[in-house]
Design an enzyme around this catalytic site. Structure first.
Site, PDB file in Angstrom:
ATOM      1  N   ASN A 168     -45.628  70.197 -40.151  1.00  0.00           N
ATOM      2  CA  ASN A 168     -46.880  70.908 -39.899  1.00  0.00           C
ATOM      3  C   ASN A 168     -47.160  71.916 -40.995  1.00  0.00           C
ATOM      4  O   ASN A 168     -46.265  72.664 -41.403  1.00  0.00           O
ATOM      5  CB  ASN A 168     -46.830  71.623 -38.548  1.00  0.00           C
ATOM      6  CG  ASN A 168     -48.213  71.814 -37.941  1.00  0.00           C
ATOM      7  OD1 ASN A 168     -49.221  71.494 -38.557  1.00  0.00           O
ATOM      8  ND2 ASN A 168     -48.252  72.317 -36.722  1.00  0.00           N
ATOM      9  N   THR A 179     -52.128  75.752 -29.896  1.00  0.00           N
ATOM     10  CA  THR A 179     -52.110  74.351 -29.468  1.00  0.00           C
ATOM     11  C   THR A 179     -52.101  73.475 -30.714  1.00  0.00           C
ATOM     12  O   THR A 179     -52.937  72.586 -30.897  1.00  0.00           O
ATOM     13  CB  THR A 179     -53.315  74.056 -28.552  1.00  0.00           C
ATOM     14  OG1 THR A 179     -53.343  75.040 -27.513  1.00  0.00           O
ATOM     15  CG2 THR A 179     -53.199  72.685 -27.889  1.00  0.00           C
ATOM     16  N   HIS A 180     -51.159  73.759 -31.602  1.00  0.00           N
ATOM     17  CA  HIS A 180     -51.053  73.072 -32.883  1.00  0.00           C
ATOM     18  C   HIS A 180     -49.740  72.292 -32.943  1.00  0.00           C
ATOM     19  O   HIS A 180     -48.919  72.500 -33.828  1.00  0.00           O
ATOM     20  CB  HIS A 180     -51.149  74.080 -34.040  1.00  0.00           C
ATOM     21  CG  HIS A 180     -52.434  74.840 -34.071  1.00  0.00           C
ATOM     22  ND1 HIS A 180     -52.598  76.003 -34.795  1.00  0.00           N
ATOM     23  CD2 HIS A 180     -53.627  74.612 -33.460  1.00  0.00           C
ATOM     24  CE1 HIS A 180     -53.838  76.456 -34.624  1.00  0.00           C
ATOM     25  NE2 HIS A 180     -54.471  75.625 -33.813  1.00  0.00           N
ATOM     26  N   ASN A 181     -49.554  71.415 -31.970  1.00  0.00           N
ATOM     27  CA  ASN A 181     -48.361  70.573 -31.910  1.00  0.00           C
ATOM     28  C   ASN A 181     -48.564  69.347 -32.794  1.00  0.00           C
ATOM     29  O   ASN A 181     -49.661  68.804 -32.864  1.00  0.00           O
ATOM     30  CB  ASN A 181     -48.112  70.122 -30.469  1.00  0.00           C
ATOM     31  CG  ASN A 181     -48.279  71.255 -29.466  1.00  0.00           C
ATOM     32  OD1 ASN A 181     -49.394  71.587 -29.101  1.00  0.00           O
ATOM     33  ND2 ASN A 181     -47.194  71.832 -29.032  1.00  0.00           N
ATOM     34  N   GLN A 188     -46.007  75.524 -35.127  1.00  0.00           N
ATOM     35  CA  GLN A 188     -46.362  76.482 -36.174  1.00  0.00           C
ATOM     36  C   GLN A 188     -45.679  77.808 -35.898  1.00  0.00           C
ATOM     37  O   GLN A 188     -45.498  78.197 -34.745  1.00  0.00           O
ATOM     38  CB  GLN A 188     -47.880  76.673 -36.270  1.00  0.00           C
ATOM     39  CG  GLN A 188     -48.564  75.544 -37.019  1.00  0.00           C
ATOM     40  CD  GLN A 188     -50.046  75.771 -37.224  1.00  0.00           C
ATOM     41  OE1 GLN A 188     -50.727  76.321 -36.359  1.00  0.00           O
ATOM     42  NE2 GLN A 188     -50.568  75.336 -38.354  1.00  0.00           N
TER      43      GLN A 188
END
Length: 604
Positions: free
Chosen positions: A572, A532-534, A365
Site C-alpha cells: 500500500n 478504510t484503506h485496506n 496504512q
C-alpha cells in the site's frame, strides 16, 4: 434466517447447496457495485454485452436517503447506518500473529465496510490522489537505489507489473469521470507552479479547479513554506464548481456543509458511484442490477480452469445460479479474496513456506499526527467537506533520501477539513482528565481552536501479514469467515516516527499553545478507526508464483475471471487508494473490450 449452505470441507468451504433457481446465461456478471464494479458494468454494457450486476446490499436513492436534515444525523450515518456491512451475518476474524487465536470483529472499528449499491464510496471522504510512480515499482527502485539490504528480510513487497505511465491515461479518465478538483504539478514532465511537484507527469490539467484553502490549511501552508516545502491543494472529488461528466451526469457544487466523510451528500456534490456512474448505467436495457444478492461462490467447470457463472443467495434465502461467460469480482478487498478462496481460484497463501498467492500481502496504512492547540485562533472546522485540504509531498514515496533511515516509502503531510462532526470530534490536549467537568471544558475550548497535521503513510507487504479462511468461525450461510493476520513491522514504526516528527516541525513553526505528537506505537489494533484503506490479498504482478492476477487483473488460473479493486495492490502506498482503484477498473474494462473479447484467454 438464511439457509445454511453445506460445505464440501472446512479447508475450502465450497458450497454444495441445492440450487433453487438457475437464471438465463449472460455475457458478464459483475460482483459488487462500488467504484470498480459500476465503471466496469457501464463500459461493458455500452459495448452491447449483456451484463448483470450483483450487490449484496440495498439500493440507495440519494434524493430520498440523503435529504436534509436527516442526512446530517451523525449517530445514524456515522455509526448505526444500514449502509455498512451487517457484522451479525458476515464479519472477519482478526489476530496479530499466527500464535494467537483469531476472534470475530463484532463492530466497526479500524475500518468501515460498505454494504449497499455504491459500496464504501457512498460515504467516502472524496480524497482523490494518484499514486506516485515509485509506488508501482517499489522493489526494483529500492534495490537499484539502496542495495539488497535496504528491504527487511521478511518484506514481500513487489512491483505491480505495470508502471505509472501504463496507468496514467486511466487516471485521467477516472478524474474526468469523477470531476476531481485540483492543480496539476507536472504536465508532460514540466513542473507547474501551485501543484504537487513530486507527482507523476499528467497528460492534462484536472477537470475542475482546486478548492479554496481553509483557515487551518492556509496556516499549515504558511508554516510549510517557511521551512522550504511546497504546499498544494489536495485533490478532491467534492465538486469545486457545477460539473457535467463524460457520462452526461450533473454534479452540484460543494457547499462545505460539515457532514461529508461517513455521510451521503444532499447536494449531489460528492462524486460517488451513485452520482457519477449509476444513473447512466441504469439507462442500458442490456444491464440488470440485482440487490440483496450475496454471492457465495464462483462456479467453475469440471477441471477448474473456466468459470461458468456465480452462485448467490437472494433476499428470500433462495440459492440462485447465474451462468455467465465472464465473471468480474469487483467487491471490497476482503470479499474479493474470500470469494477466490471459497471458490478454489488460485493457490491459497501459506506463510510457513511463503508459497501460494491468494491472501498474500494484505496491507493497510500507517498513520501519525501532530495535534495543534491554540488559545487565540479559531478555524471554523465544522465548515468542511469532501477531502478539502492542503498537503506537502516531500516525505512521501522515495521523494527523499532514505539511506540509513531503516525504512522505505513515507507519508504525505496534510491538513484536511472534511467537517468536524460534533459527536466524533473532541480533541483535547495531553494531560486533560478523561471524563468529568474538566474534560467537557477542554472539549468546548479545543473544538474550534485545534487541528491535526496528519502523516498518512504507506505499508509494505510482509510474509506474516495475510488473509485466509478461518478454521472455526462461519457466516450466516455456514461458510468460513475470512481471517486477517496483521501487525505493524519495524519499517512502519520507523517511517511513522520520522514523518510525524516532520509534521511536528511544521506545527512548531505555527506557535501553538500546545503540540502533541502521536506517531504509530505498539501493535496494530482493530478497534479505533484509522482508515478504510485496506489492500492486497489478490495481488497483481508478472509472475504467477507471486501474484494472483496479471497486469490486467485477470486470474492466472481461471482466465475468464477478473478480480478488480485494491485487493490487487502488492503493497500500500501513502496516498488514498480510490483513484487508483477507479483507474485500474478503467484499464481492465479497455483490456476486456478491446482484447479479451476478440481472443479469450490470458492477456499478455
Amino acid at each position: 434466517m438464511p439457509r445454511a449452505i453445506r460445505c464440501a470441507g472446512a479447508a475450502t468451504g465450497l458450497p454444495t447447496a441445492v440450487i433453487d433457481e438457475k437464471r438465463k446465461p449472460v455475457d458478464v456478471v459483475v460482483v459488487g457495485m462500488g467504484v470498480a464494479g459500476t465503471i466496469l458494468a457501464k463500459e461493458l454494457a455500452q459495448s452491447q454485452l449483456r451484463v448483470v450486476g450483483l450487490e449484496r446490499g440495498r439500493m440507495v436513492t440519494p434524493q430520498q436517503d440523503f435529504r436534509l436534515p436527516g442526512v446530517h444525523d451523525e449517530l445514524h450515518w456515522s455509526r448505526d447506518t444500514d449502509l455498512m456491512q451487517d457484522l451479525s451475518r458476515e464479519t472477519l476474524t482478526f489476530r496479530n500473529d499466527a500464535r494467537q487465536t483469531a476472534l470475530p470483529m463484532r463492530e466497526m472499528g479500524s475500518f468501515m465496510l460498505g454494504e449497499c449499491v455504491g459500496g464504501a464510496a457512498v460515504r467516502w471522504g472524496a480524497v482523490a490522489w494518484r499514486f506516485n510512480p515509485w509506488d508501482f515499482e517499489t522493489r526494483s527502485r529500492t534495490l537499484a537505489r539502496y542495495g539488497p539490504h535496504h528491504l527487511a528480510p521478511d518484506c514481500t513487497s513487489q512491483d505491480w507489473g505495470i508502471t505509472y505511465d501504463d496507468l496514467e491515461p486511466y487516471y485521467d479518465q477516472f478524474e474526468h469521470l469523477y470531476g476531481i478538483g485540483g492543480k496539476a504539478g507536472n504536465l508532460g514532465g514540466v513542473i507547474q507552479p501551485g501543484g504537487n511537484p513530486f507527482e507523476g507527469p499528467r497528460s492534462r490539467e484536472f477537470p475542475n479547479p482546486p478548492s479554496a484553502p481553509t483557515r487551518a490549511g492556509a496556516l499549515f501552508a504558511a508554516g510549510a513554506r517557511a521551512l522550504g516545502y511546497v504546499p498544494f491543494p489536495q485533490p478532491t472529488a467534492a465538486m469545486t464548481r457545477p460539473y457535467v461528466n463524460p457520462y452526461k451526469l450533473h454534479l452540484g457544487e460543494c457547499t462545505r456543509g460539515g457532514f461529508c466523510a461517513r455521510h451521503g451528500c444532499a447536494m449531489d456534490a460528492k462524486a460517488t458511484p451513485l452520482t457519477a456512474v449509476l444513473p447512466a448505467l441504469l439507462k442500458h436495457d442490456n444491464f440488470e442490477l440485482r440487490t440483496h444478492a450475496n454471492v457465495v461462490k464462483v462456479d467453475l467447470d469440471s477441471d477448474g480452469r473456466q468459470a461458468t457463472g456465480v452462485t448467490y443467495v437472494d433476499a428470500r434465502g433462495r440459492v440462485v445460479q447465474q451462468p455467465a461467460e465472464l465473471v468480474i469480482l469487483a467487491s471490497y478487498v476482503f470479499n474479493n479474496a474470500r470469494l477466490m478462496l471459497l471458490s478454489g481460484i488460485g493457490t491459497p497463501y501459506d506463510p510457513v513456506t511463503a508459497r501460494g498467492v491468494v491472501g498474500r500481502n494484505y496491507a493497510y496504512q500507517a498513520h501519525g499526527r501532530a495535534q495543534l492547540f491554540f488559545d487565540d485562533r479559531t478555524f471554523h472546522r465544522f465548515m468542511g467537506g469532501g477531502g478539502i485540504g492542503t498537503a506537502i509531498d516531500e516525505f512521501n514515496a522515495d521523494n527523499f533520501d532514505h539511506a540509513g533511515l531503516g525504512f522505505v516509502g513515507g507519508a504525505y503531510l496534510s491538513v484536511v477539513s472534511m467537517g468536524a462532526t460534533p459527536i466524533r470530534t473532541h480533541p483535547v490536549p495531553t494531560g486533560t482528565p478523561a471524563w468529568g467537568s474538566a474534560w467537557k471544558k477542554a472539549v468546548a475550548h479545543a473544538y474550534d481552536r485545534s487541528f491535526p497535521i496528519v502523516a498518512q503513510g504507506g505499508c509494505q507487504g510482509y510474509r506474516t501479514n495475510y488473509l485466509d479462511l478461518d478454521p472455526t468461525y462461519r457466516d450466516a450461510f455456514g461458510l468460513p469467515l475470512l481471517r486477517m493476520t496483521f501487525d505493524w513491522h519495524a519499517q512502519e514504526q520507523r517511517m511513522s516516527q520520522f514523518t510525524t516528527q516532520k509534521a511536528a516541525q511544521i506545527g512548531r513553526a505555527l506557535s501553538p499553545a500546545q503540540l502533541d505528537v502521536h506517531p504509530l506505537r505498539g501493535r496494530y489494533s482493530i478497534v479505533p478507526y484509522q482508515s478504510t484503506h485496506n489492500t492486497g490479498g489478490a495481488i497483481m504482478g508478472n509472475d504467477p508464483a507471486t501474484s494472483a492476477v496479471n497486469g490486467y487483473l485477470q486470474s492466472w488460473d481461471v482466465p475468464n475471471v477478473f478480480v478488480v479493486g485494491a485487493s490487487a495492490f502488492p503493497q500500500n502506498g501513502a496516498n488514498n487508494p480510490t483513484a487508483t482503484v477507479g483507474a485500474l477498473a478503467c484499464r481492465t474494462a479497455d483490456a476486456i473490450r478491446d482484447t479479451y473479447l476478440r481472443r479469450p484467454g490470458l492477456l499478455t
